[in-house]
Write an enzyme that holds these catalytic residues in place. Sequence first.
Site, PDB file in Angstrom:
ATOM      1  N   CYS A   9      63.405  36.073  62.216  1.00  0.00           N
ATOM      2  CA  CYS A   9      63.156  34.524  62.423  1.00  0.00           C
ATOM      3  C   CYS A   9      62.172  33.453  62.264  1.00  0.00           C
ATOM      4  O   CYS A   9      62.261  32.528  61.625  1.00  0.00           O
ATOM      5  CB  CYS A   9      63.247  34.244  64.180  1.00  0.00           C
ATOM      6  SG  CYS A   9      64.523  35.051  65.178  1.00  0.00           S
TER       7      CYS A   9
ATOM      8  N   HIS B 210      58.882  28.419  66.853  1.00  0.00           N
ATOM      9  CA  HIS B 210      59.937  28.519  66.666  1.00  0.00           C
ATOM     10  C   HIS B 210      60.851  28.818  68.384  1.00  0.00           C
ATOM     11  O   HIS B 210      60.182  28.639  68.924  1.00  0.00           O
ATOM     12  CB  HIS B 210      60.145  30.266  66.394  1.00  0.00           C
ATOM     13  CG  HIS B 210      61.363  31.016  66.898  1.00  0.00           C
ATOM     14  ND1 HIS B 210      62.162  30.319  66.261  1.00  0.00           N
ATOM     15  CD2 HIS B 210      61.586  31.962  66.919  1.00  0.00           C
ATOM     16  CE1 HIS B 210      63.463  31.203  66.123  1.00  0.00           C
ATOM     17  NE2 HIS B 210      63.041  32.890  66.853  1.00  0.00           N
TER      18      HIS B 210
ATOM     19  N   ASN C   3      68.842  30.109  69.826  1.00  0.00           N
ATOM     20  CA  ASN C   3      67.932  30.731  68.918  1.00  0.00           C
ATOM     21  C   ASN C   3      68.504  30.563  67.452  1.00  0.00           C
ATOM     22  O   ASN C   3      69.572  31.876  67.755  1.00  0.00           O
ATOM     23  CB  ASN C   3      66.905  31.650  69.284  1.00  0.00           C
ATOM     24  CG  ASN C   3      66.793  32.552  68.238  1.00  0.00           C
ATOM     25  OD1 ASN C   3      65.728  32.194  67.570  1.00  0.00           O
ATOM     26  ND2 ASN C   3      65.924  33.562  68.017  1.00  0.00           N
TER      27      ASN C   3
HETATM   28  N1  ACO Z   1      72.877  36.804  82.918  1.00  0.00           N
HETATM   29  C1  ACO Z   1      73.070  37.508  84.566  1.00  0.00           C
HETATM   30  N2  ACO Z   1      71.899  38.286  84.382  1.00  0.00           N
HETATM   31  C2  ACO Z   1      70.950  38.755  83.467  1.00  0.00           C
HETATM   32  C3  ACO Z   1      71.629  38.353  82.123  1.00  0.00           C
HETATM   33  C4  ACO Z   1      72.540  36.947  81.657  1.00  0.00           C
HETATM   34  N3  ACO Z   1      72.827  37.098  80.271  1.00  0.00           N
HETATM   35  N4  ACO Z   1      71.236  39.129  81.219  1.00  0.00           N
HETATM   36  C5  ACO Z   1      70.136  39.810  81.592  1.00  0.00           C
HETATM   37  N5  ACO Z   1      69.910  39.676  82.908  1.00  0.00           N
HETATM   38  C6  ACO Z   1      69.827  40.844  83.644  1.00  0.00           C
HETATM   39  C7  ACO Z   1      69.310  42.195  83.778  1.00  0.00           C
HETATM   40  O1  ACO Z   1      70.485  42.913  83.245  1.00  0.00           O
HETATM   41  C8  ACO Z   1      68.112  41.842  84.941  1.00  0.00           C
HETATM   42  O2  ACO Z   1      69.049  42.701  86.029  1.00  0.00           O
HETATM   43  P1  ACO Z   1      68.125  43.752  87.046  1.00  0.00           P
HETATM   44  O3  ACO Z   1      66.929  43.283  87.549  1.00  0.00           O
HETATM   45  O4  ACO Z   1      69.131  43.865  88.233  1.00  0.00           O
HETATM   46  O5  ACO Z   1      67.929  44.736  85.980  1.00  0.00           O
HETATM   47  C9  ACO Z   1      67.801  40.279  84.913  1.00  0.00           C
HETATM   48  O6  ACO Z   1      68.995  39.543  84.515  1.00  0.00           O
HETATM   49  C10 ACO Z   1      65.852  40.447  84.417  1.00  0.00           C
HETATM   50  O7  ACO Z   1      66.389  40.530  83.071  1.00  0.00           O
HETATM   51  P2  ACO Z   1      65.301  40.362  82.353  1.00  0.00           P
HETATM   52  O8  ACO Z   1      65.004  41.459  80.785  1.00  0.00           O
HETATM   53  O9  ACO Z   1      63.701  41.334  82.464  1.00  0.00           O
HETATM   54  O10 ACO Z   1      65.023  39.209  81.804  1.00  0.00           O
HETATM   55  P3  ACO Z   1      64.139  38.269  81.172  1.00  0.00           P
HETATM   56  O11 ACO Z   1      63.540  37.061  82.296  1.00  0.00           O
HETATM   57  O12 ACO Z   1      62.642  39.404  80.575  1.00  0.00           O
HETATM   58  O13 ACO Z   1      64.522  37.293  80.637  1.00  0.00           O
HETATM   59  C11 ACO Z   1      65.535  37.905  77.810  1.00  0.00           C
HETATM   60  C12 ACO Z   1      65.404  38.148  79.274  1.00  0.00           C
HETATM   61  C13 ACO Z   1      65.482  35.881  77.728  1.00  0.00           C
HETATM   62  C14 ACO Z   1      66.370  37.856  76.709  1.00  0.00           C
HETATM   63  C15 ACO Z   1      63.748  37.010  77.497  1.00  0.00           C
HETATM   64  O14 ACO Z   1      62.846  38.567  78.266  1.00  0.00           O
HETATM   65  C16 ACO Z   1      63.590  36.983  76.272  1.00  0.00           C
HETATM   66  O15 ACO Z   1      63.146  36.019  76.254  1.00  0.00           O
HETATM   67  N6  ACO Z   1      62.798  37.776  75.243  1.00  0.00           N
HETATM   68  C17 ACO Z   1      62.445  38.029  73.826  1.00  0.00           C
HETATM   69  C18 ACO Z   1      63.517  36.904  72.991  1.00  0.00           C
HETATM   70  C19 ACO Z   1      63.525  36.575  71.683  1.00  0.00           C
HETATM   71  O16 ACO Z   1      62.606  36.145  71.593  1.00  0.00           O
HETATM   72  N7  ACO Z   1      64.328  37.175  70.947  1.00  0.00           N
HETATM   73  C20 ACO Z   1      63.783  36.651  69.510  1.00  0.00           C
HETATM   74  C21 ACO Z   1      64.219  36.683  68.410  1.00  0.00           C
HETATM   75  S1  ACO Z   1      63.473  36.332  67.274  1.00  0.00           S
HETATM   76  C22 ACO Z   1      64.422  36.844  65.922  1.00  0.00           C
HETATM   77  O17 ACO Z   1      64.219  37.258  65.042  1.00  0.00           O
HETATM   78  C23 ACO Z   1      66.854  37.288  65.973  1.00  0.00           C
END
Ligand code: ACO
Length: 334
Positions: A119, A252, A282
Amino acid sequence: MLTPAKGRRVTITGLGCHVPEQVMTNDDLAKIVDTSDEWISTRTGIRERRVAADDEAMSDLALPAARRALEMAGVDASTLDAVIVATITPDMTFPATAAIVADQLGARDAAAYDLSAGCTGFMYAVTQAYSMVAGGLADRVLVVGGDILTRVLDWSDRSTVVLFGDGAGAVVLEATDAGGFLGFELGADGAGGMELMLPGSGSRLFPNGEKFLTMNGREVFKFATRVMVSSAEAVLGVCGKTVDDIDLYVPHQANVRIIDHAAKKLGFPEEKVIVNVNRYGNTSSGSIPLALADAADSSRLQPGSLVLMTGMGAGLTWGSALIEWTHSTTGAVA
Ligand code: ACO
């Protein structure tokens, strides 16, 4: 790498963006995986994203974006010295998508290559283009950033499929007498690279034939909140500027929680922060140009604006640039 601008002054003279037509809402996604609009919007800020059609590839998004940027800059493609496409979802590994785009634009005298920095690709490519023009190697460089990440997602994995969308943006860089880029900060931490990767996409064989994007969301979140702040602070410092000097913060667009955290830590008031992750998700390397386009169309980005852009992503990589905007860039979305 941390450096103030050196050599010739360089600016962005044209901006163009393009997104696929198909809109996919959170409710649409809830019909495919076990998720909900409530979970996605509260955890990420995303409400909808664009998804490329089966017959659309990266070059199909890049071309209209590039044409719009060239038109805005008043630059004929035949005078381009280089075309750089920052993407992790090229049409194919080779030929480079940049070569395909250069050919279709009629950029016959341009060097053309793809750049892979996740990204952060757009920030890396802009920095390379800057250095070519500042150093006198080139007079006009076209940079395209974009991805079709929906193509490499596991559509049964709710933890990744809700986060990404497709889109592309392009800018033209040329020399200028006043304003333009003031400084850059780029970095990479390969030790964390496996936290966000696309197995099976290169020469490394993976035992289970994996081929979809995988991400340790929590680790990437921690990394993102750290580097979005440290990179911005570094580039401000090397340019002798403070947050108060900045008119517009263009981070970003990965997750509104990451943006809010960085903006708060850096001390940016809400009105200076561009957020459009709600509409596009994203879009990887497309995210910063798409955010710039929105800012221009809402009259928040104007000639004279001091703009801080920071990206982060796979690699793990990050990058910031500070620019004094010089040209009017409204109507960038083609
Ligand atoms: N819908 C419902 N529940 C979900 C979903 C979903 N889509 N996805 C995960 N959950 C659940 C999980 O299973 C978990 O359940 P559990 O507690 O029973 O195990 C719960 O929700 C919490 O999951 P977390 O991973 O702790 O959720 P978090 O609040 O951390 O959010 C997220 C996850 C949005 C992915 C966050 O960690 C994030 O934004 N990370 C950074 C992502 C990012 O910036 N990526 C950049 C990519 S850049 C590139 O180069 C491609």
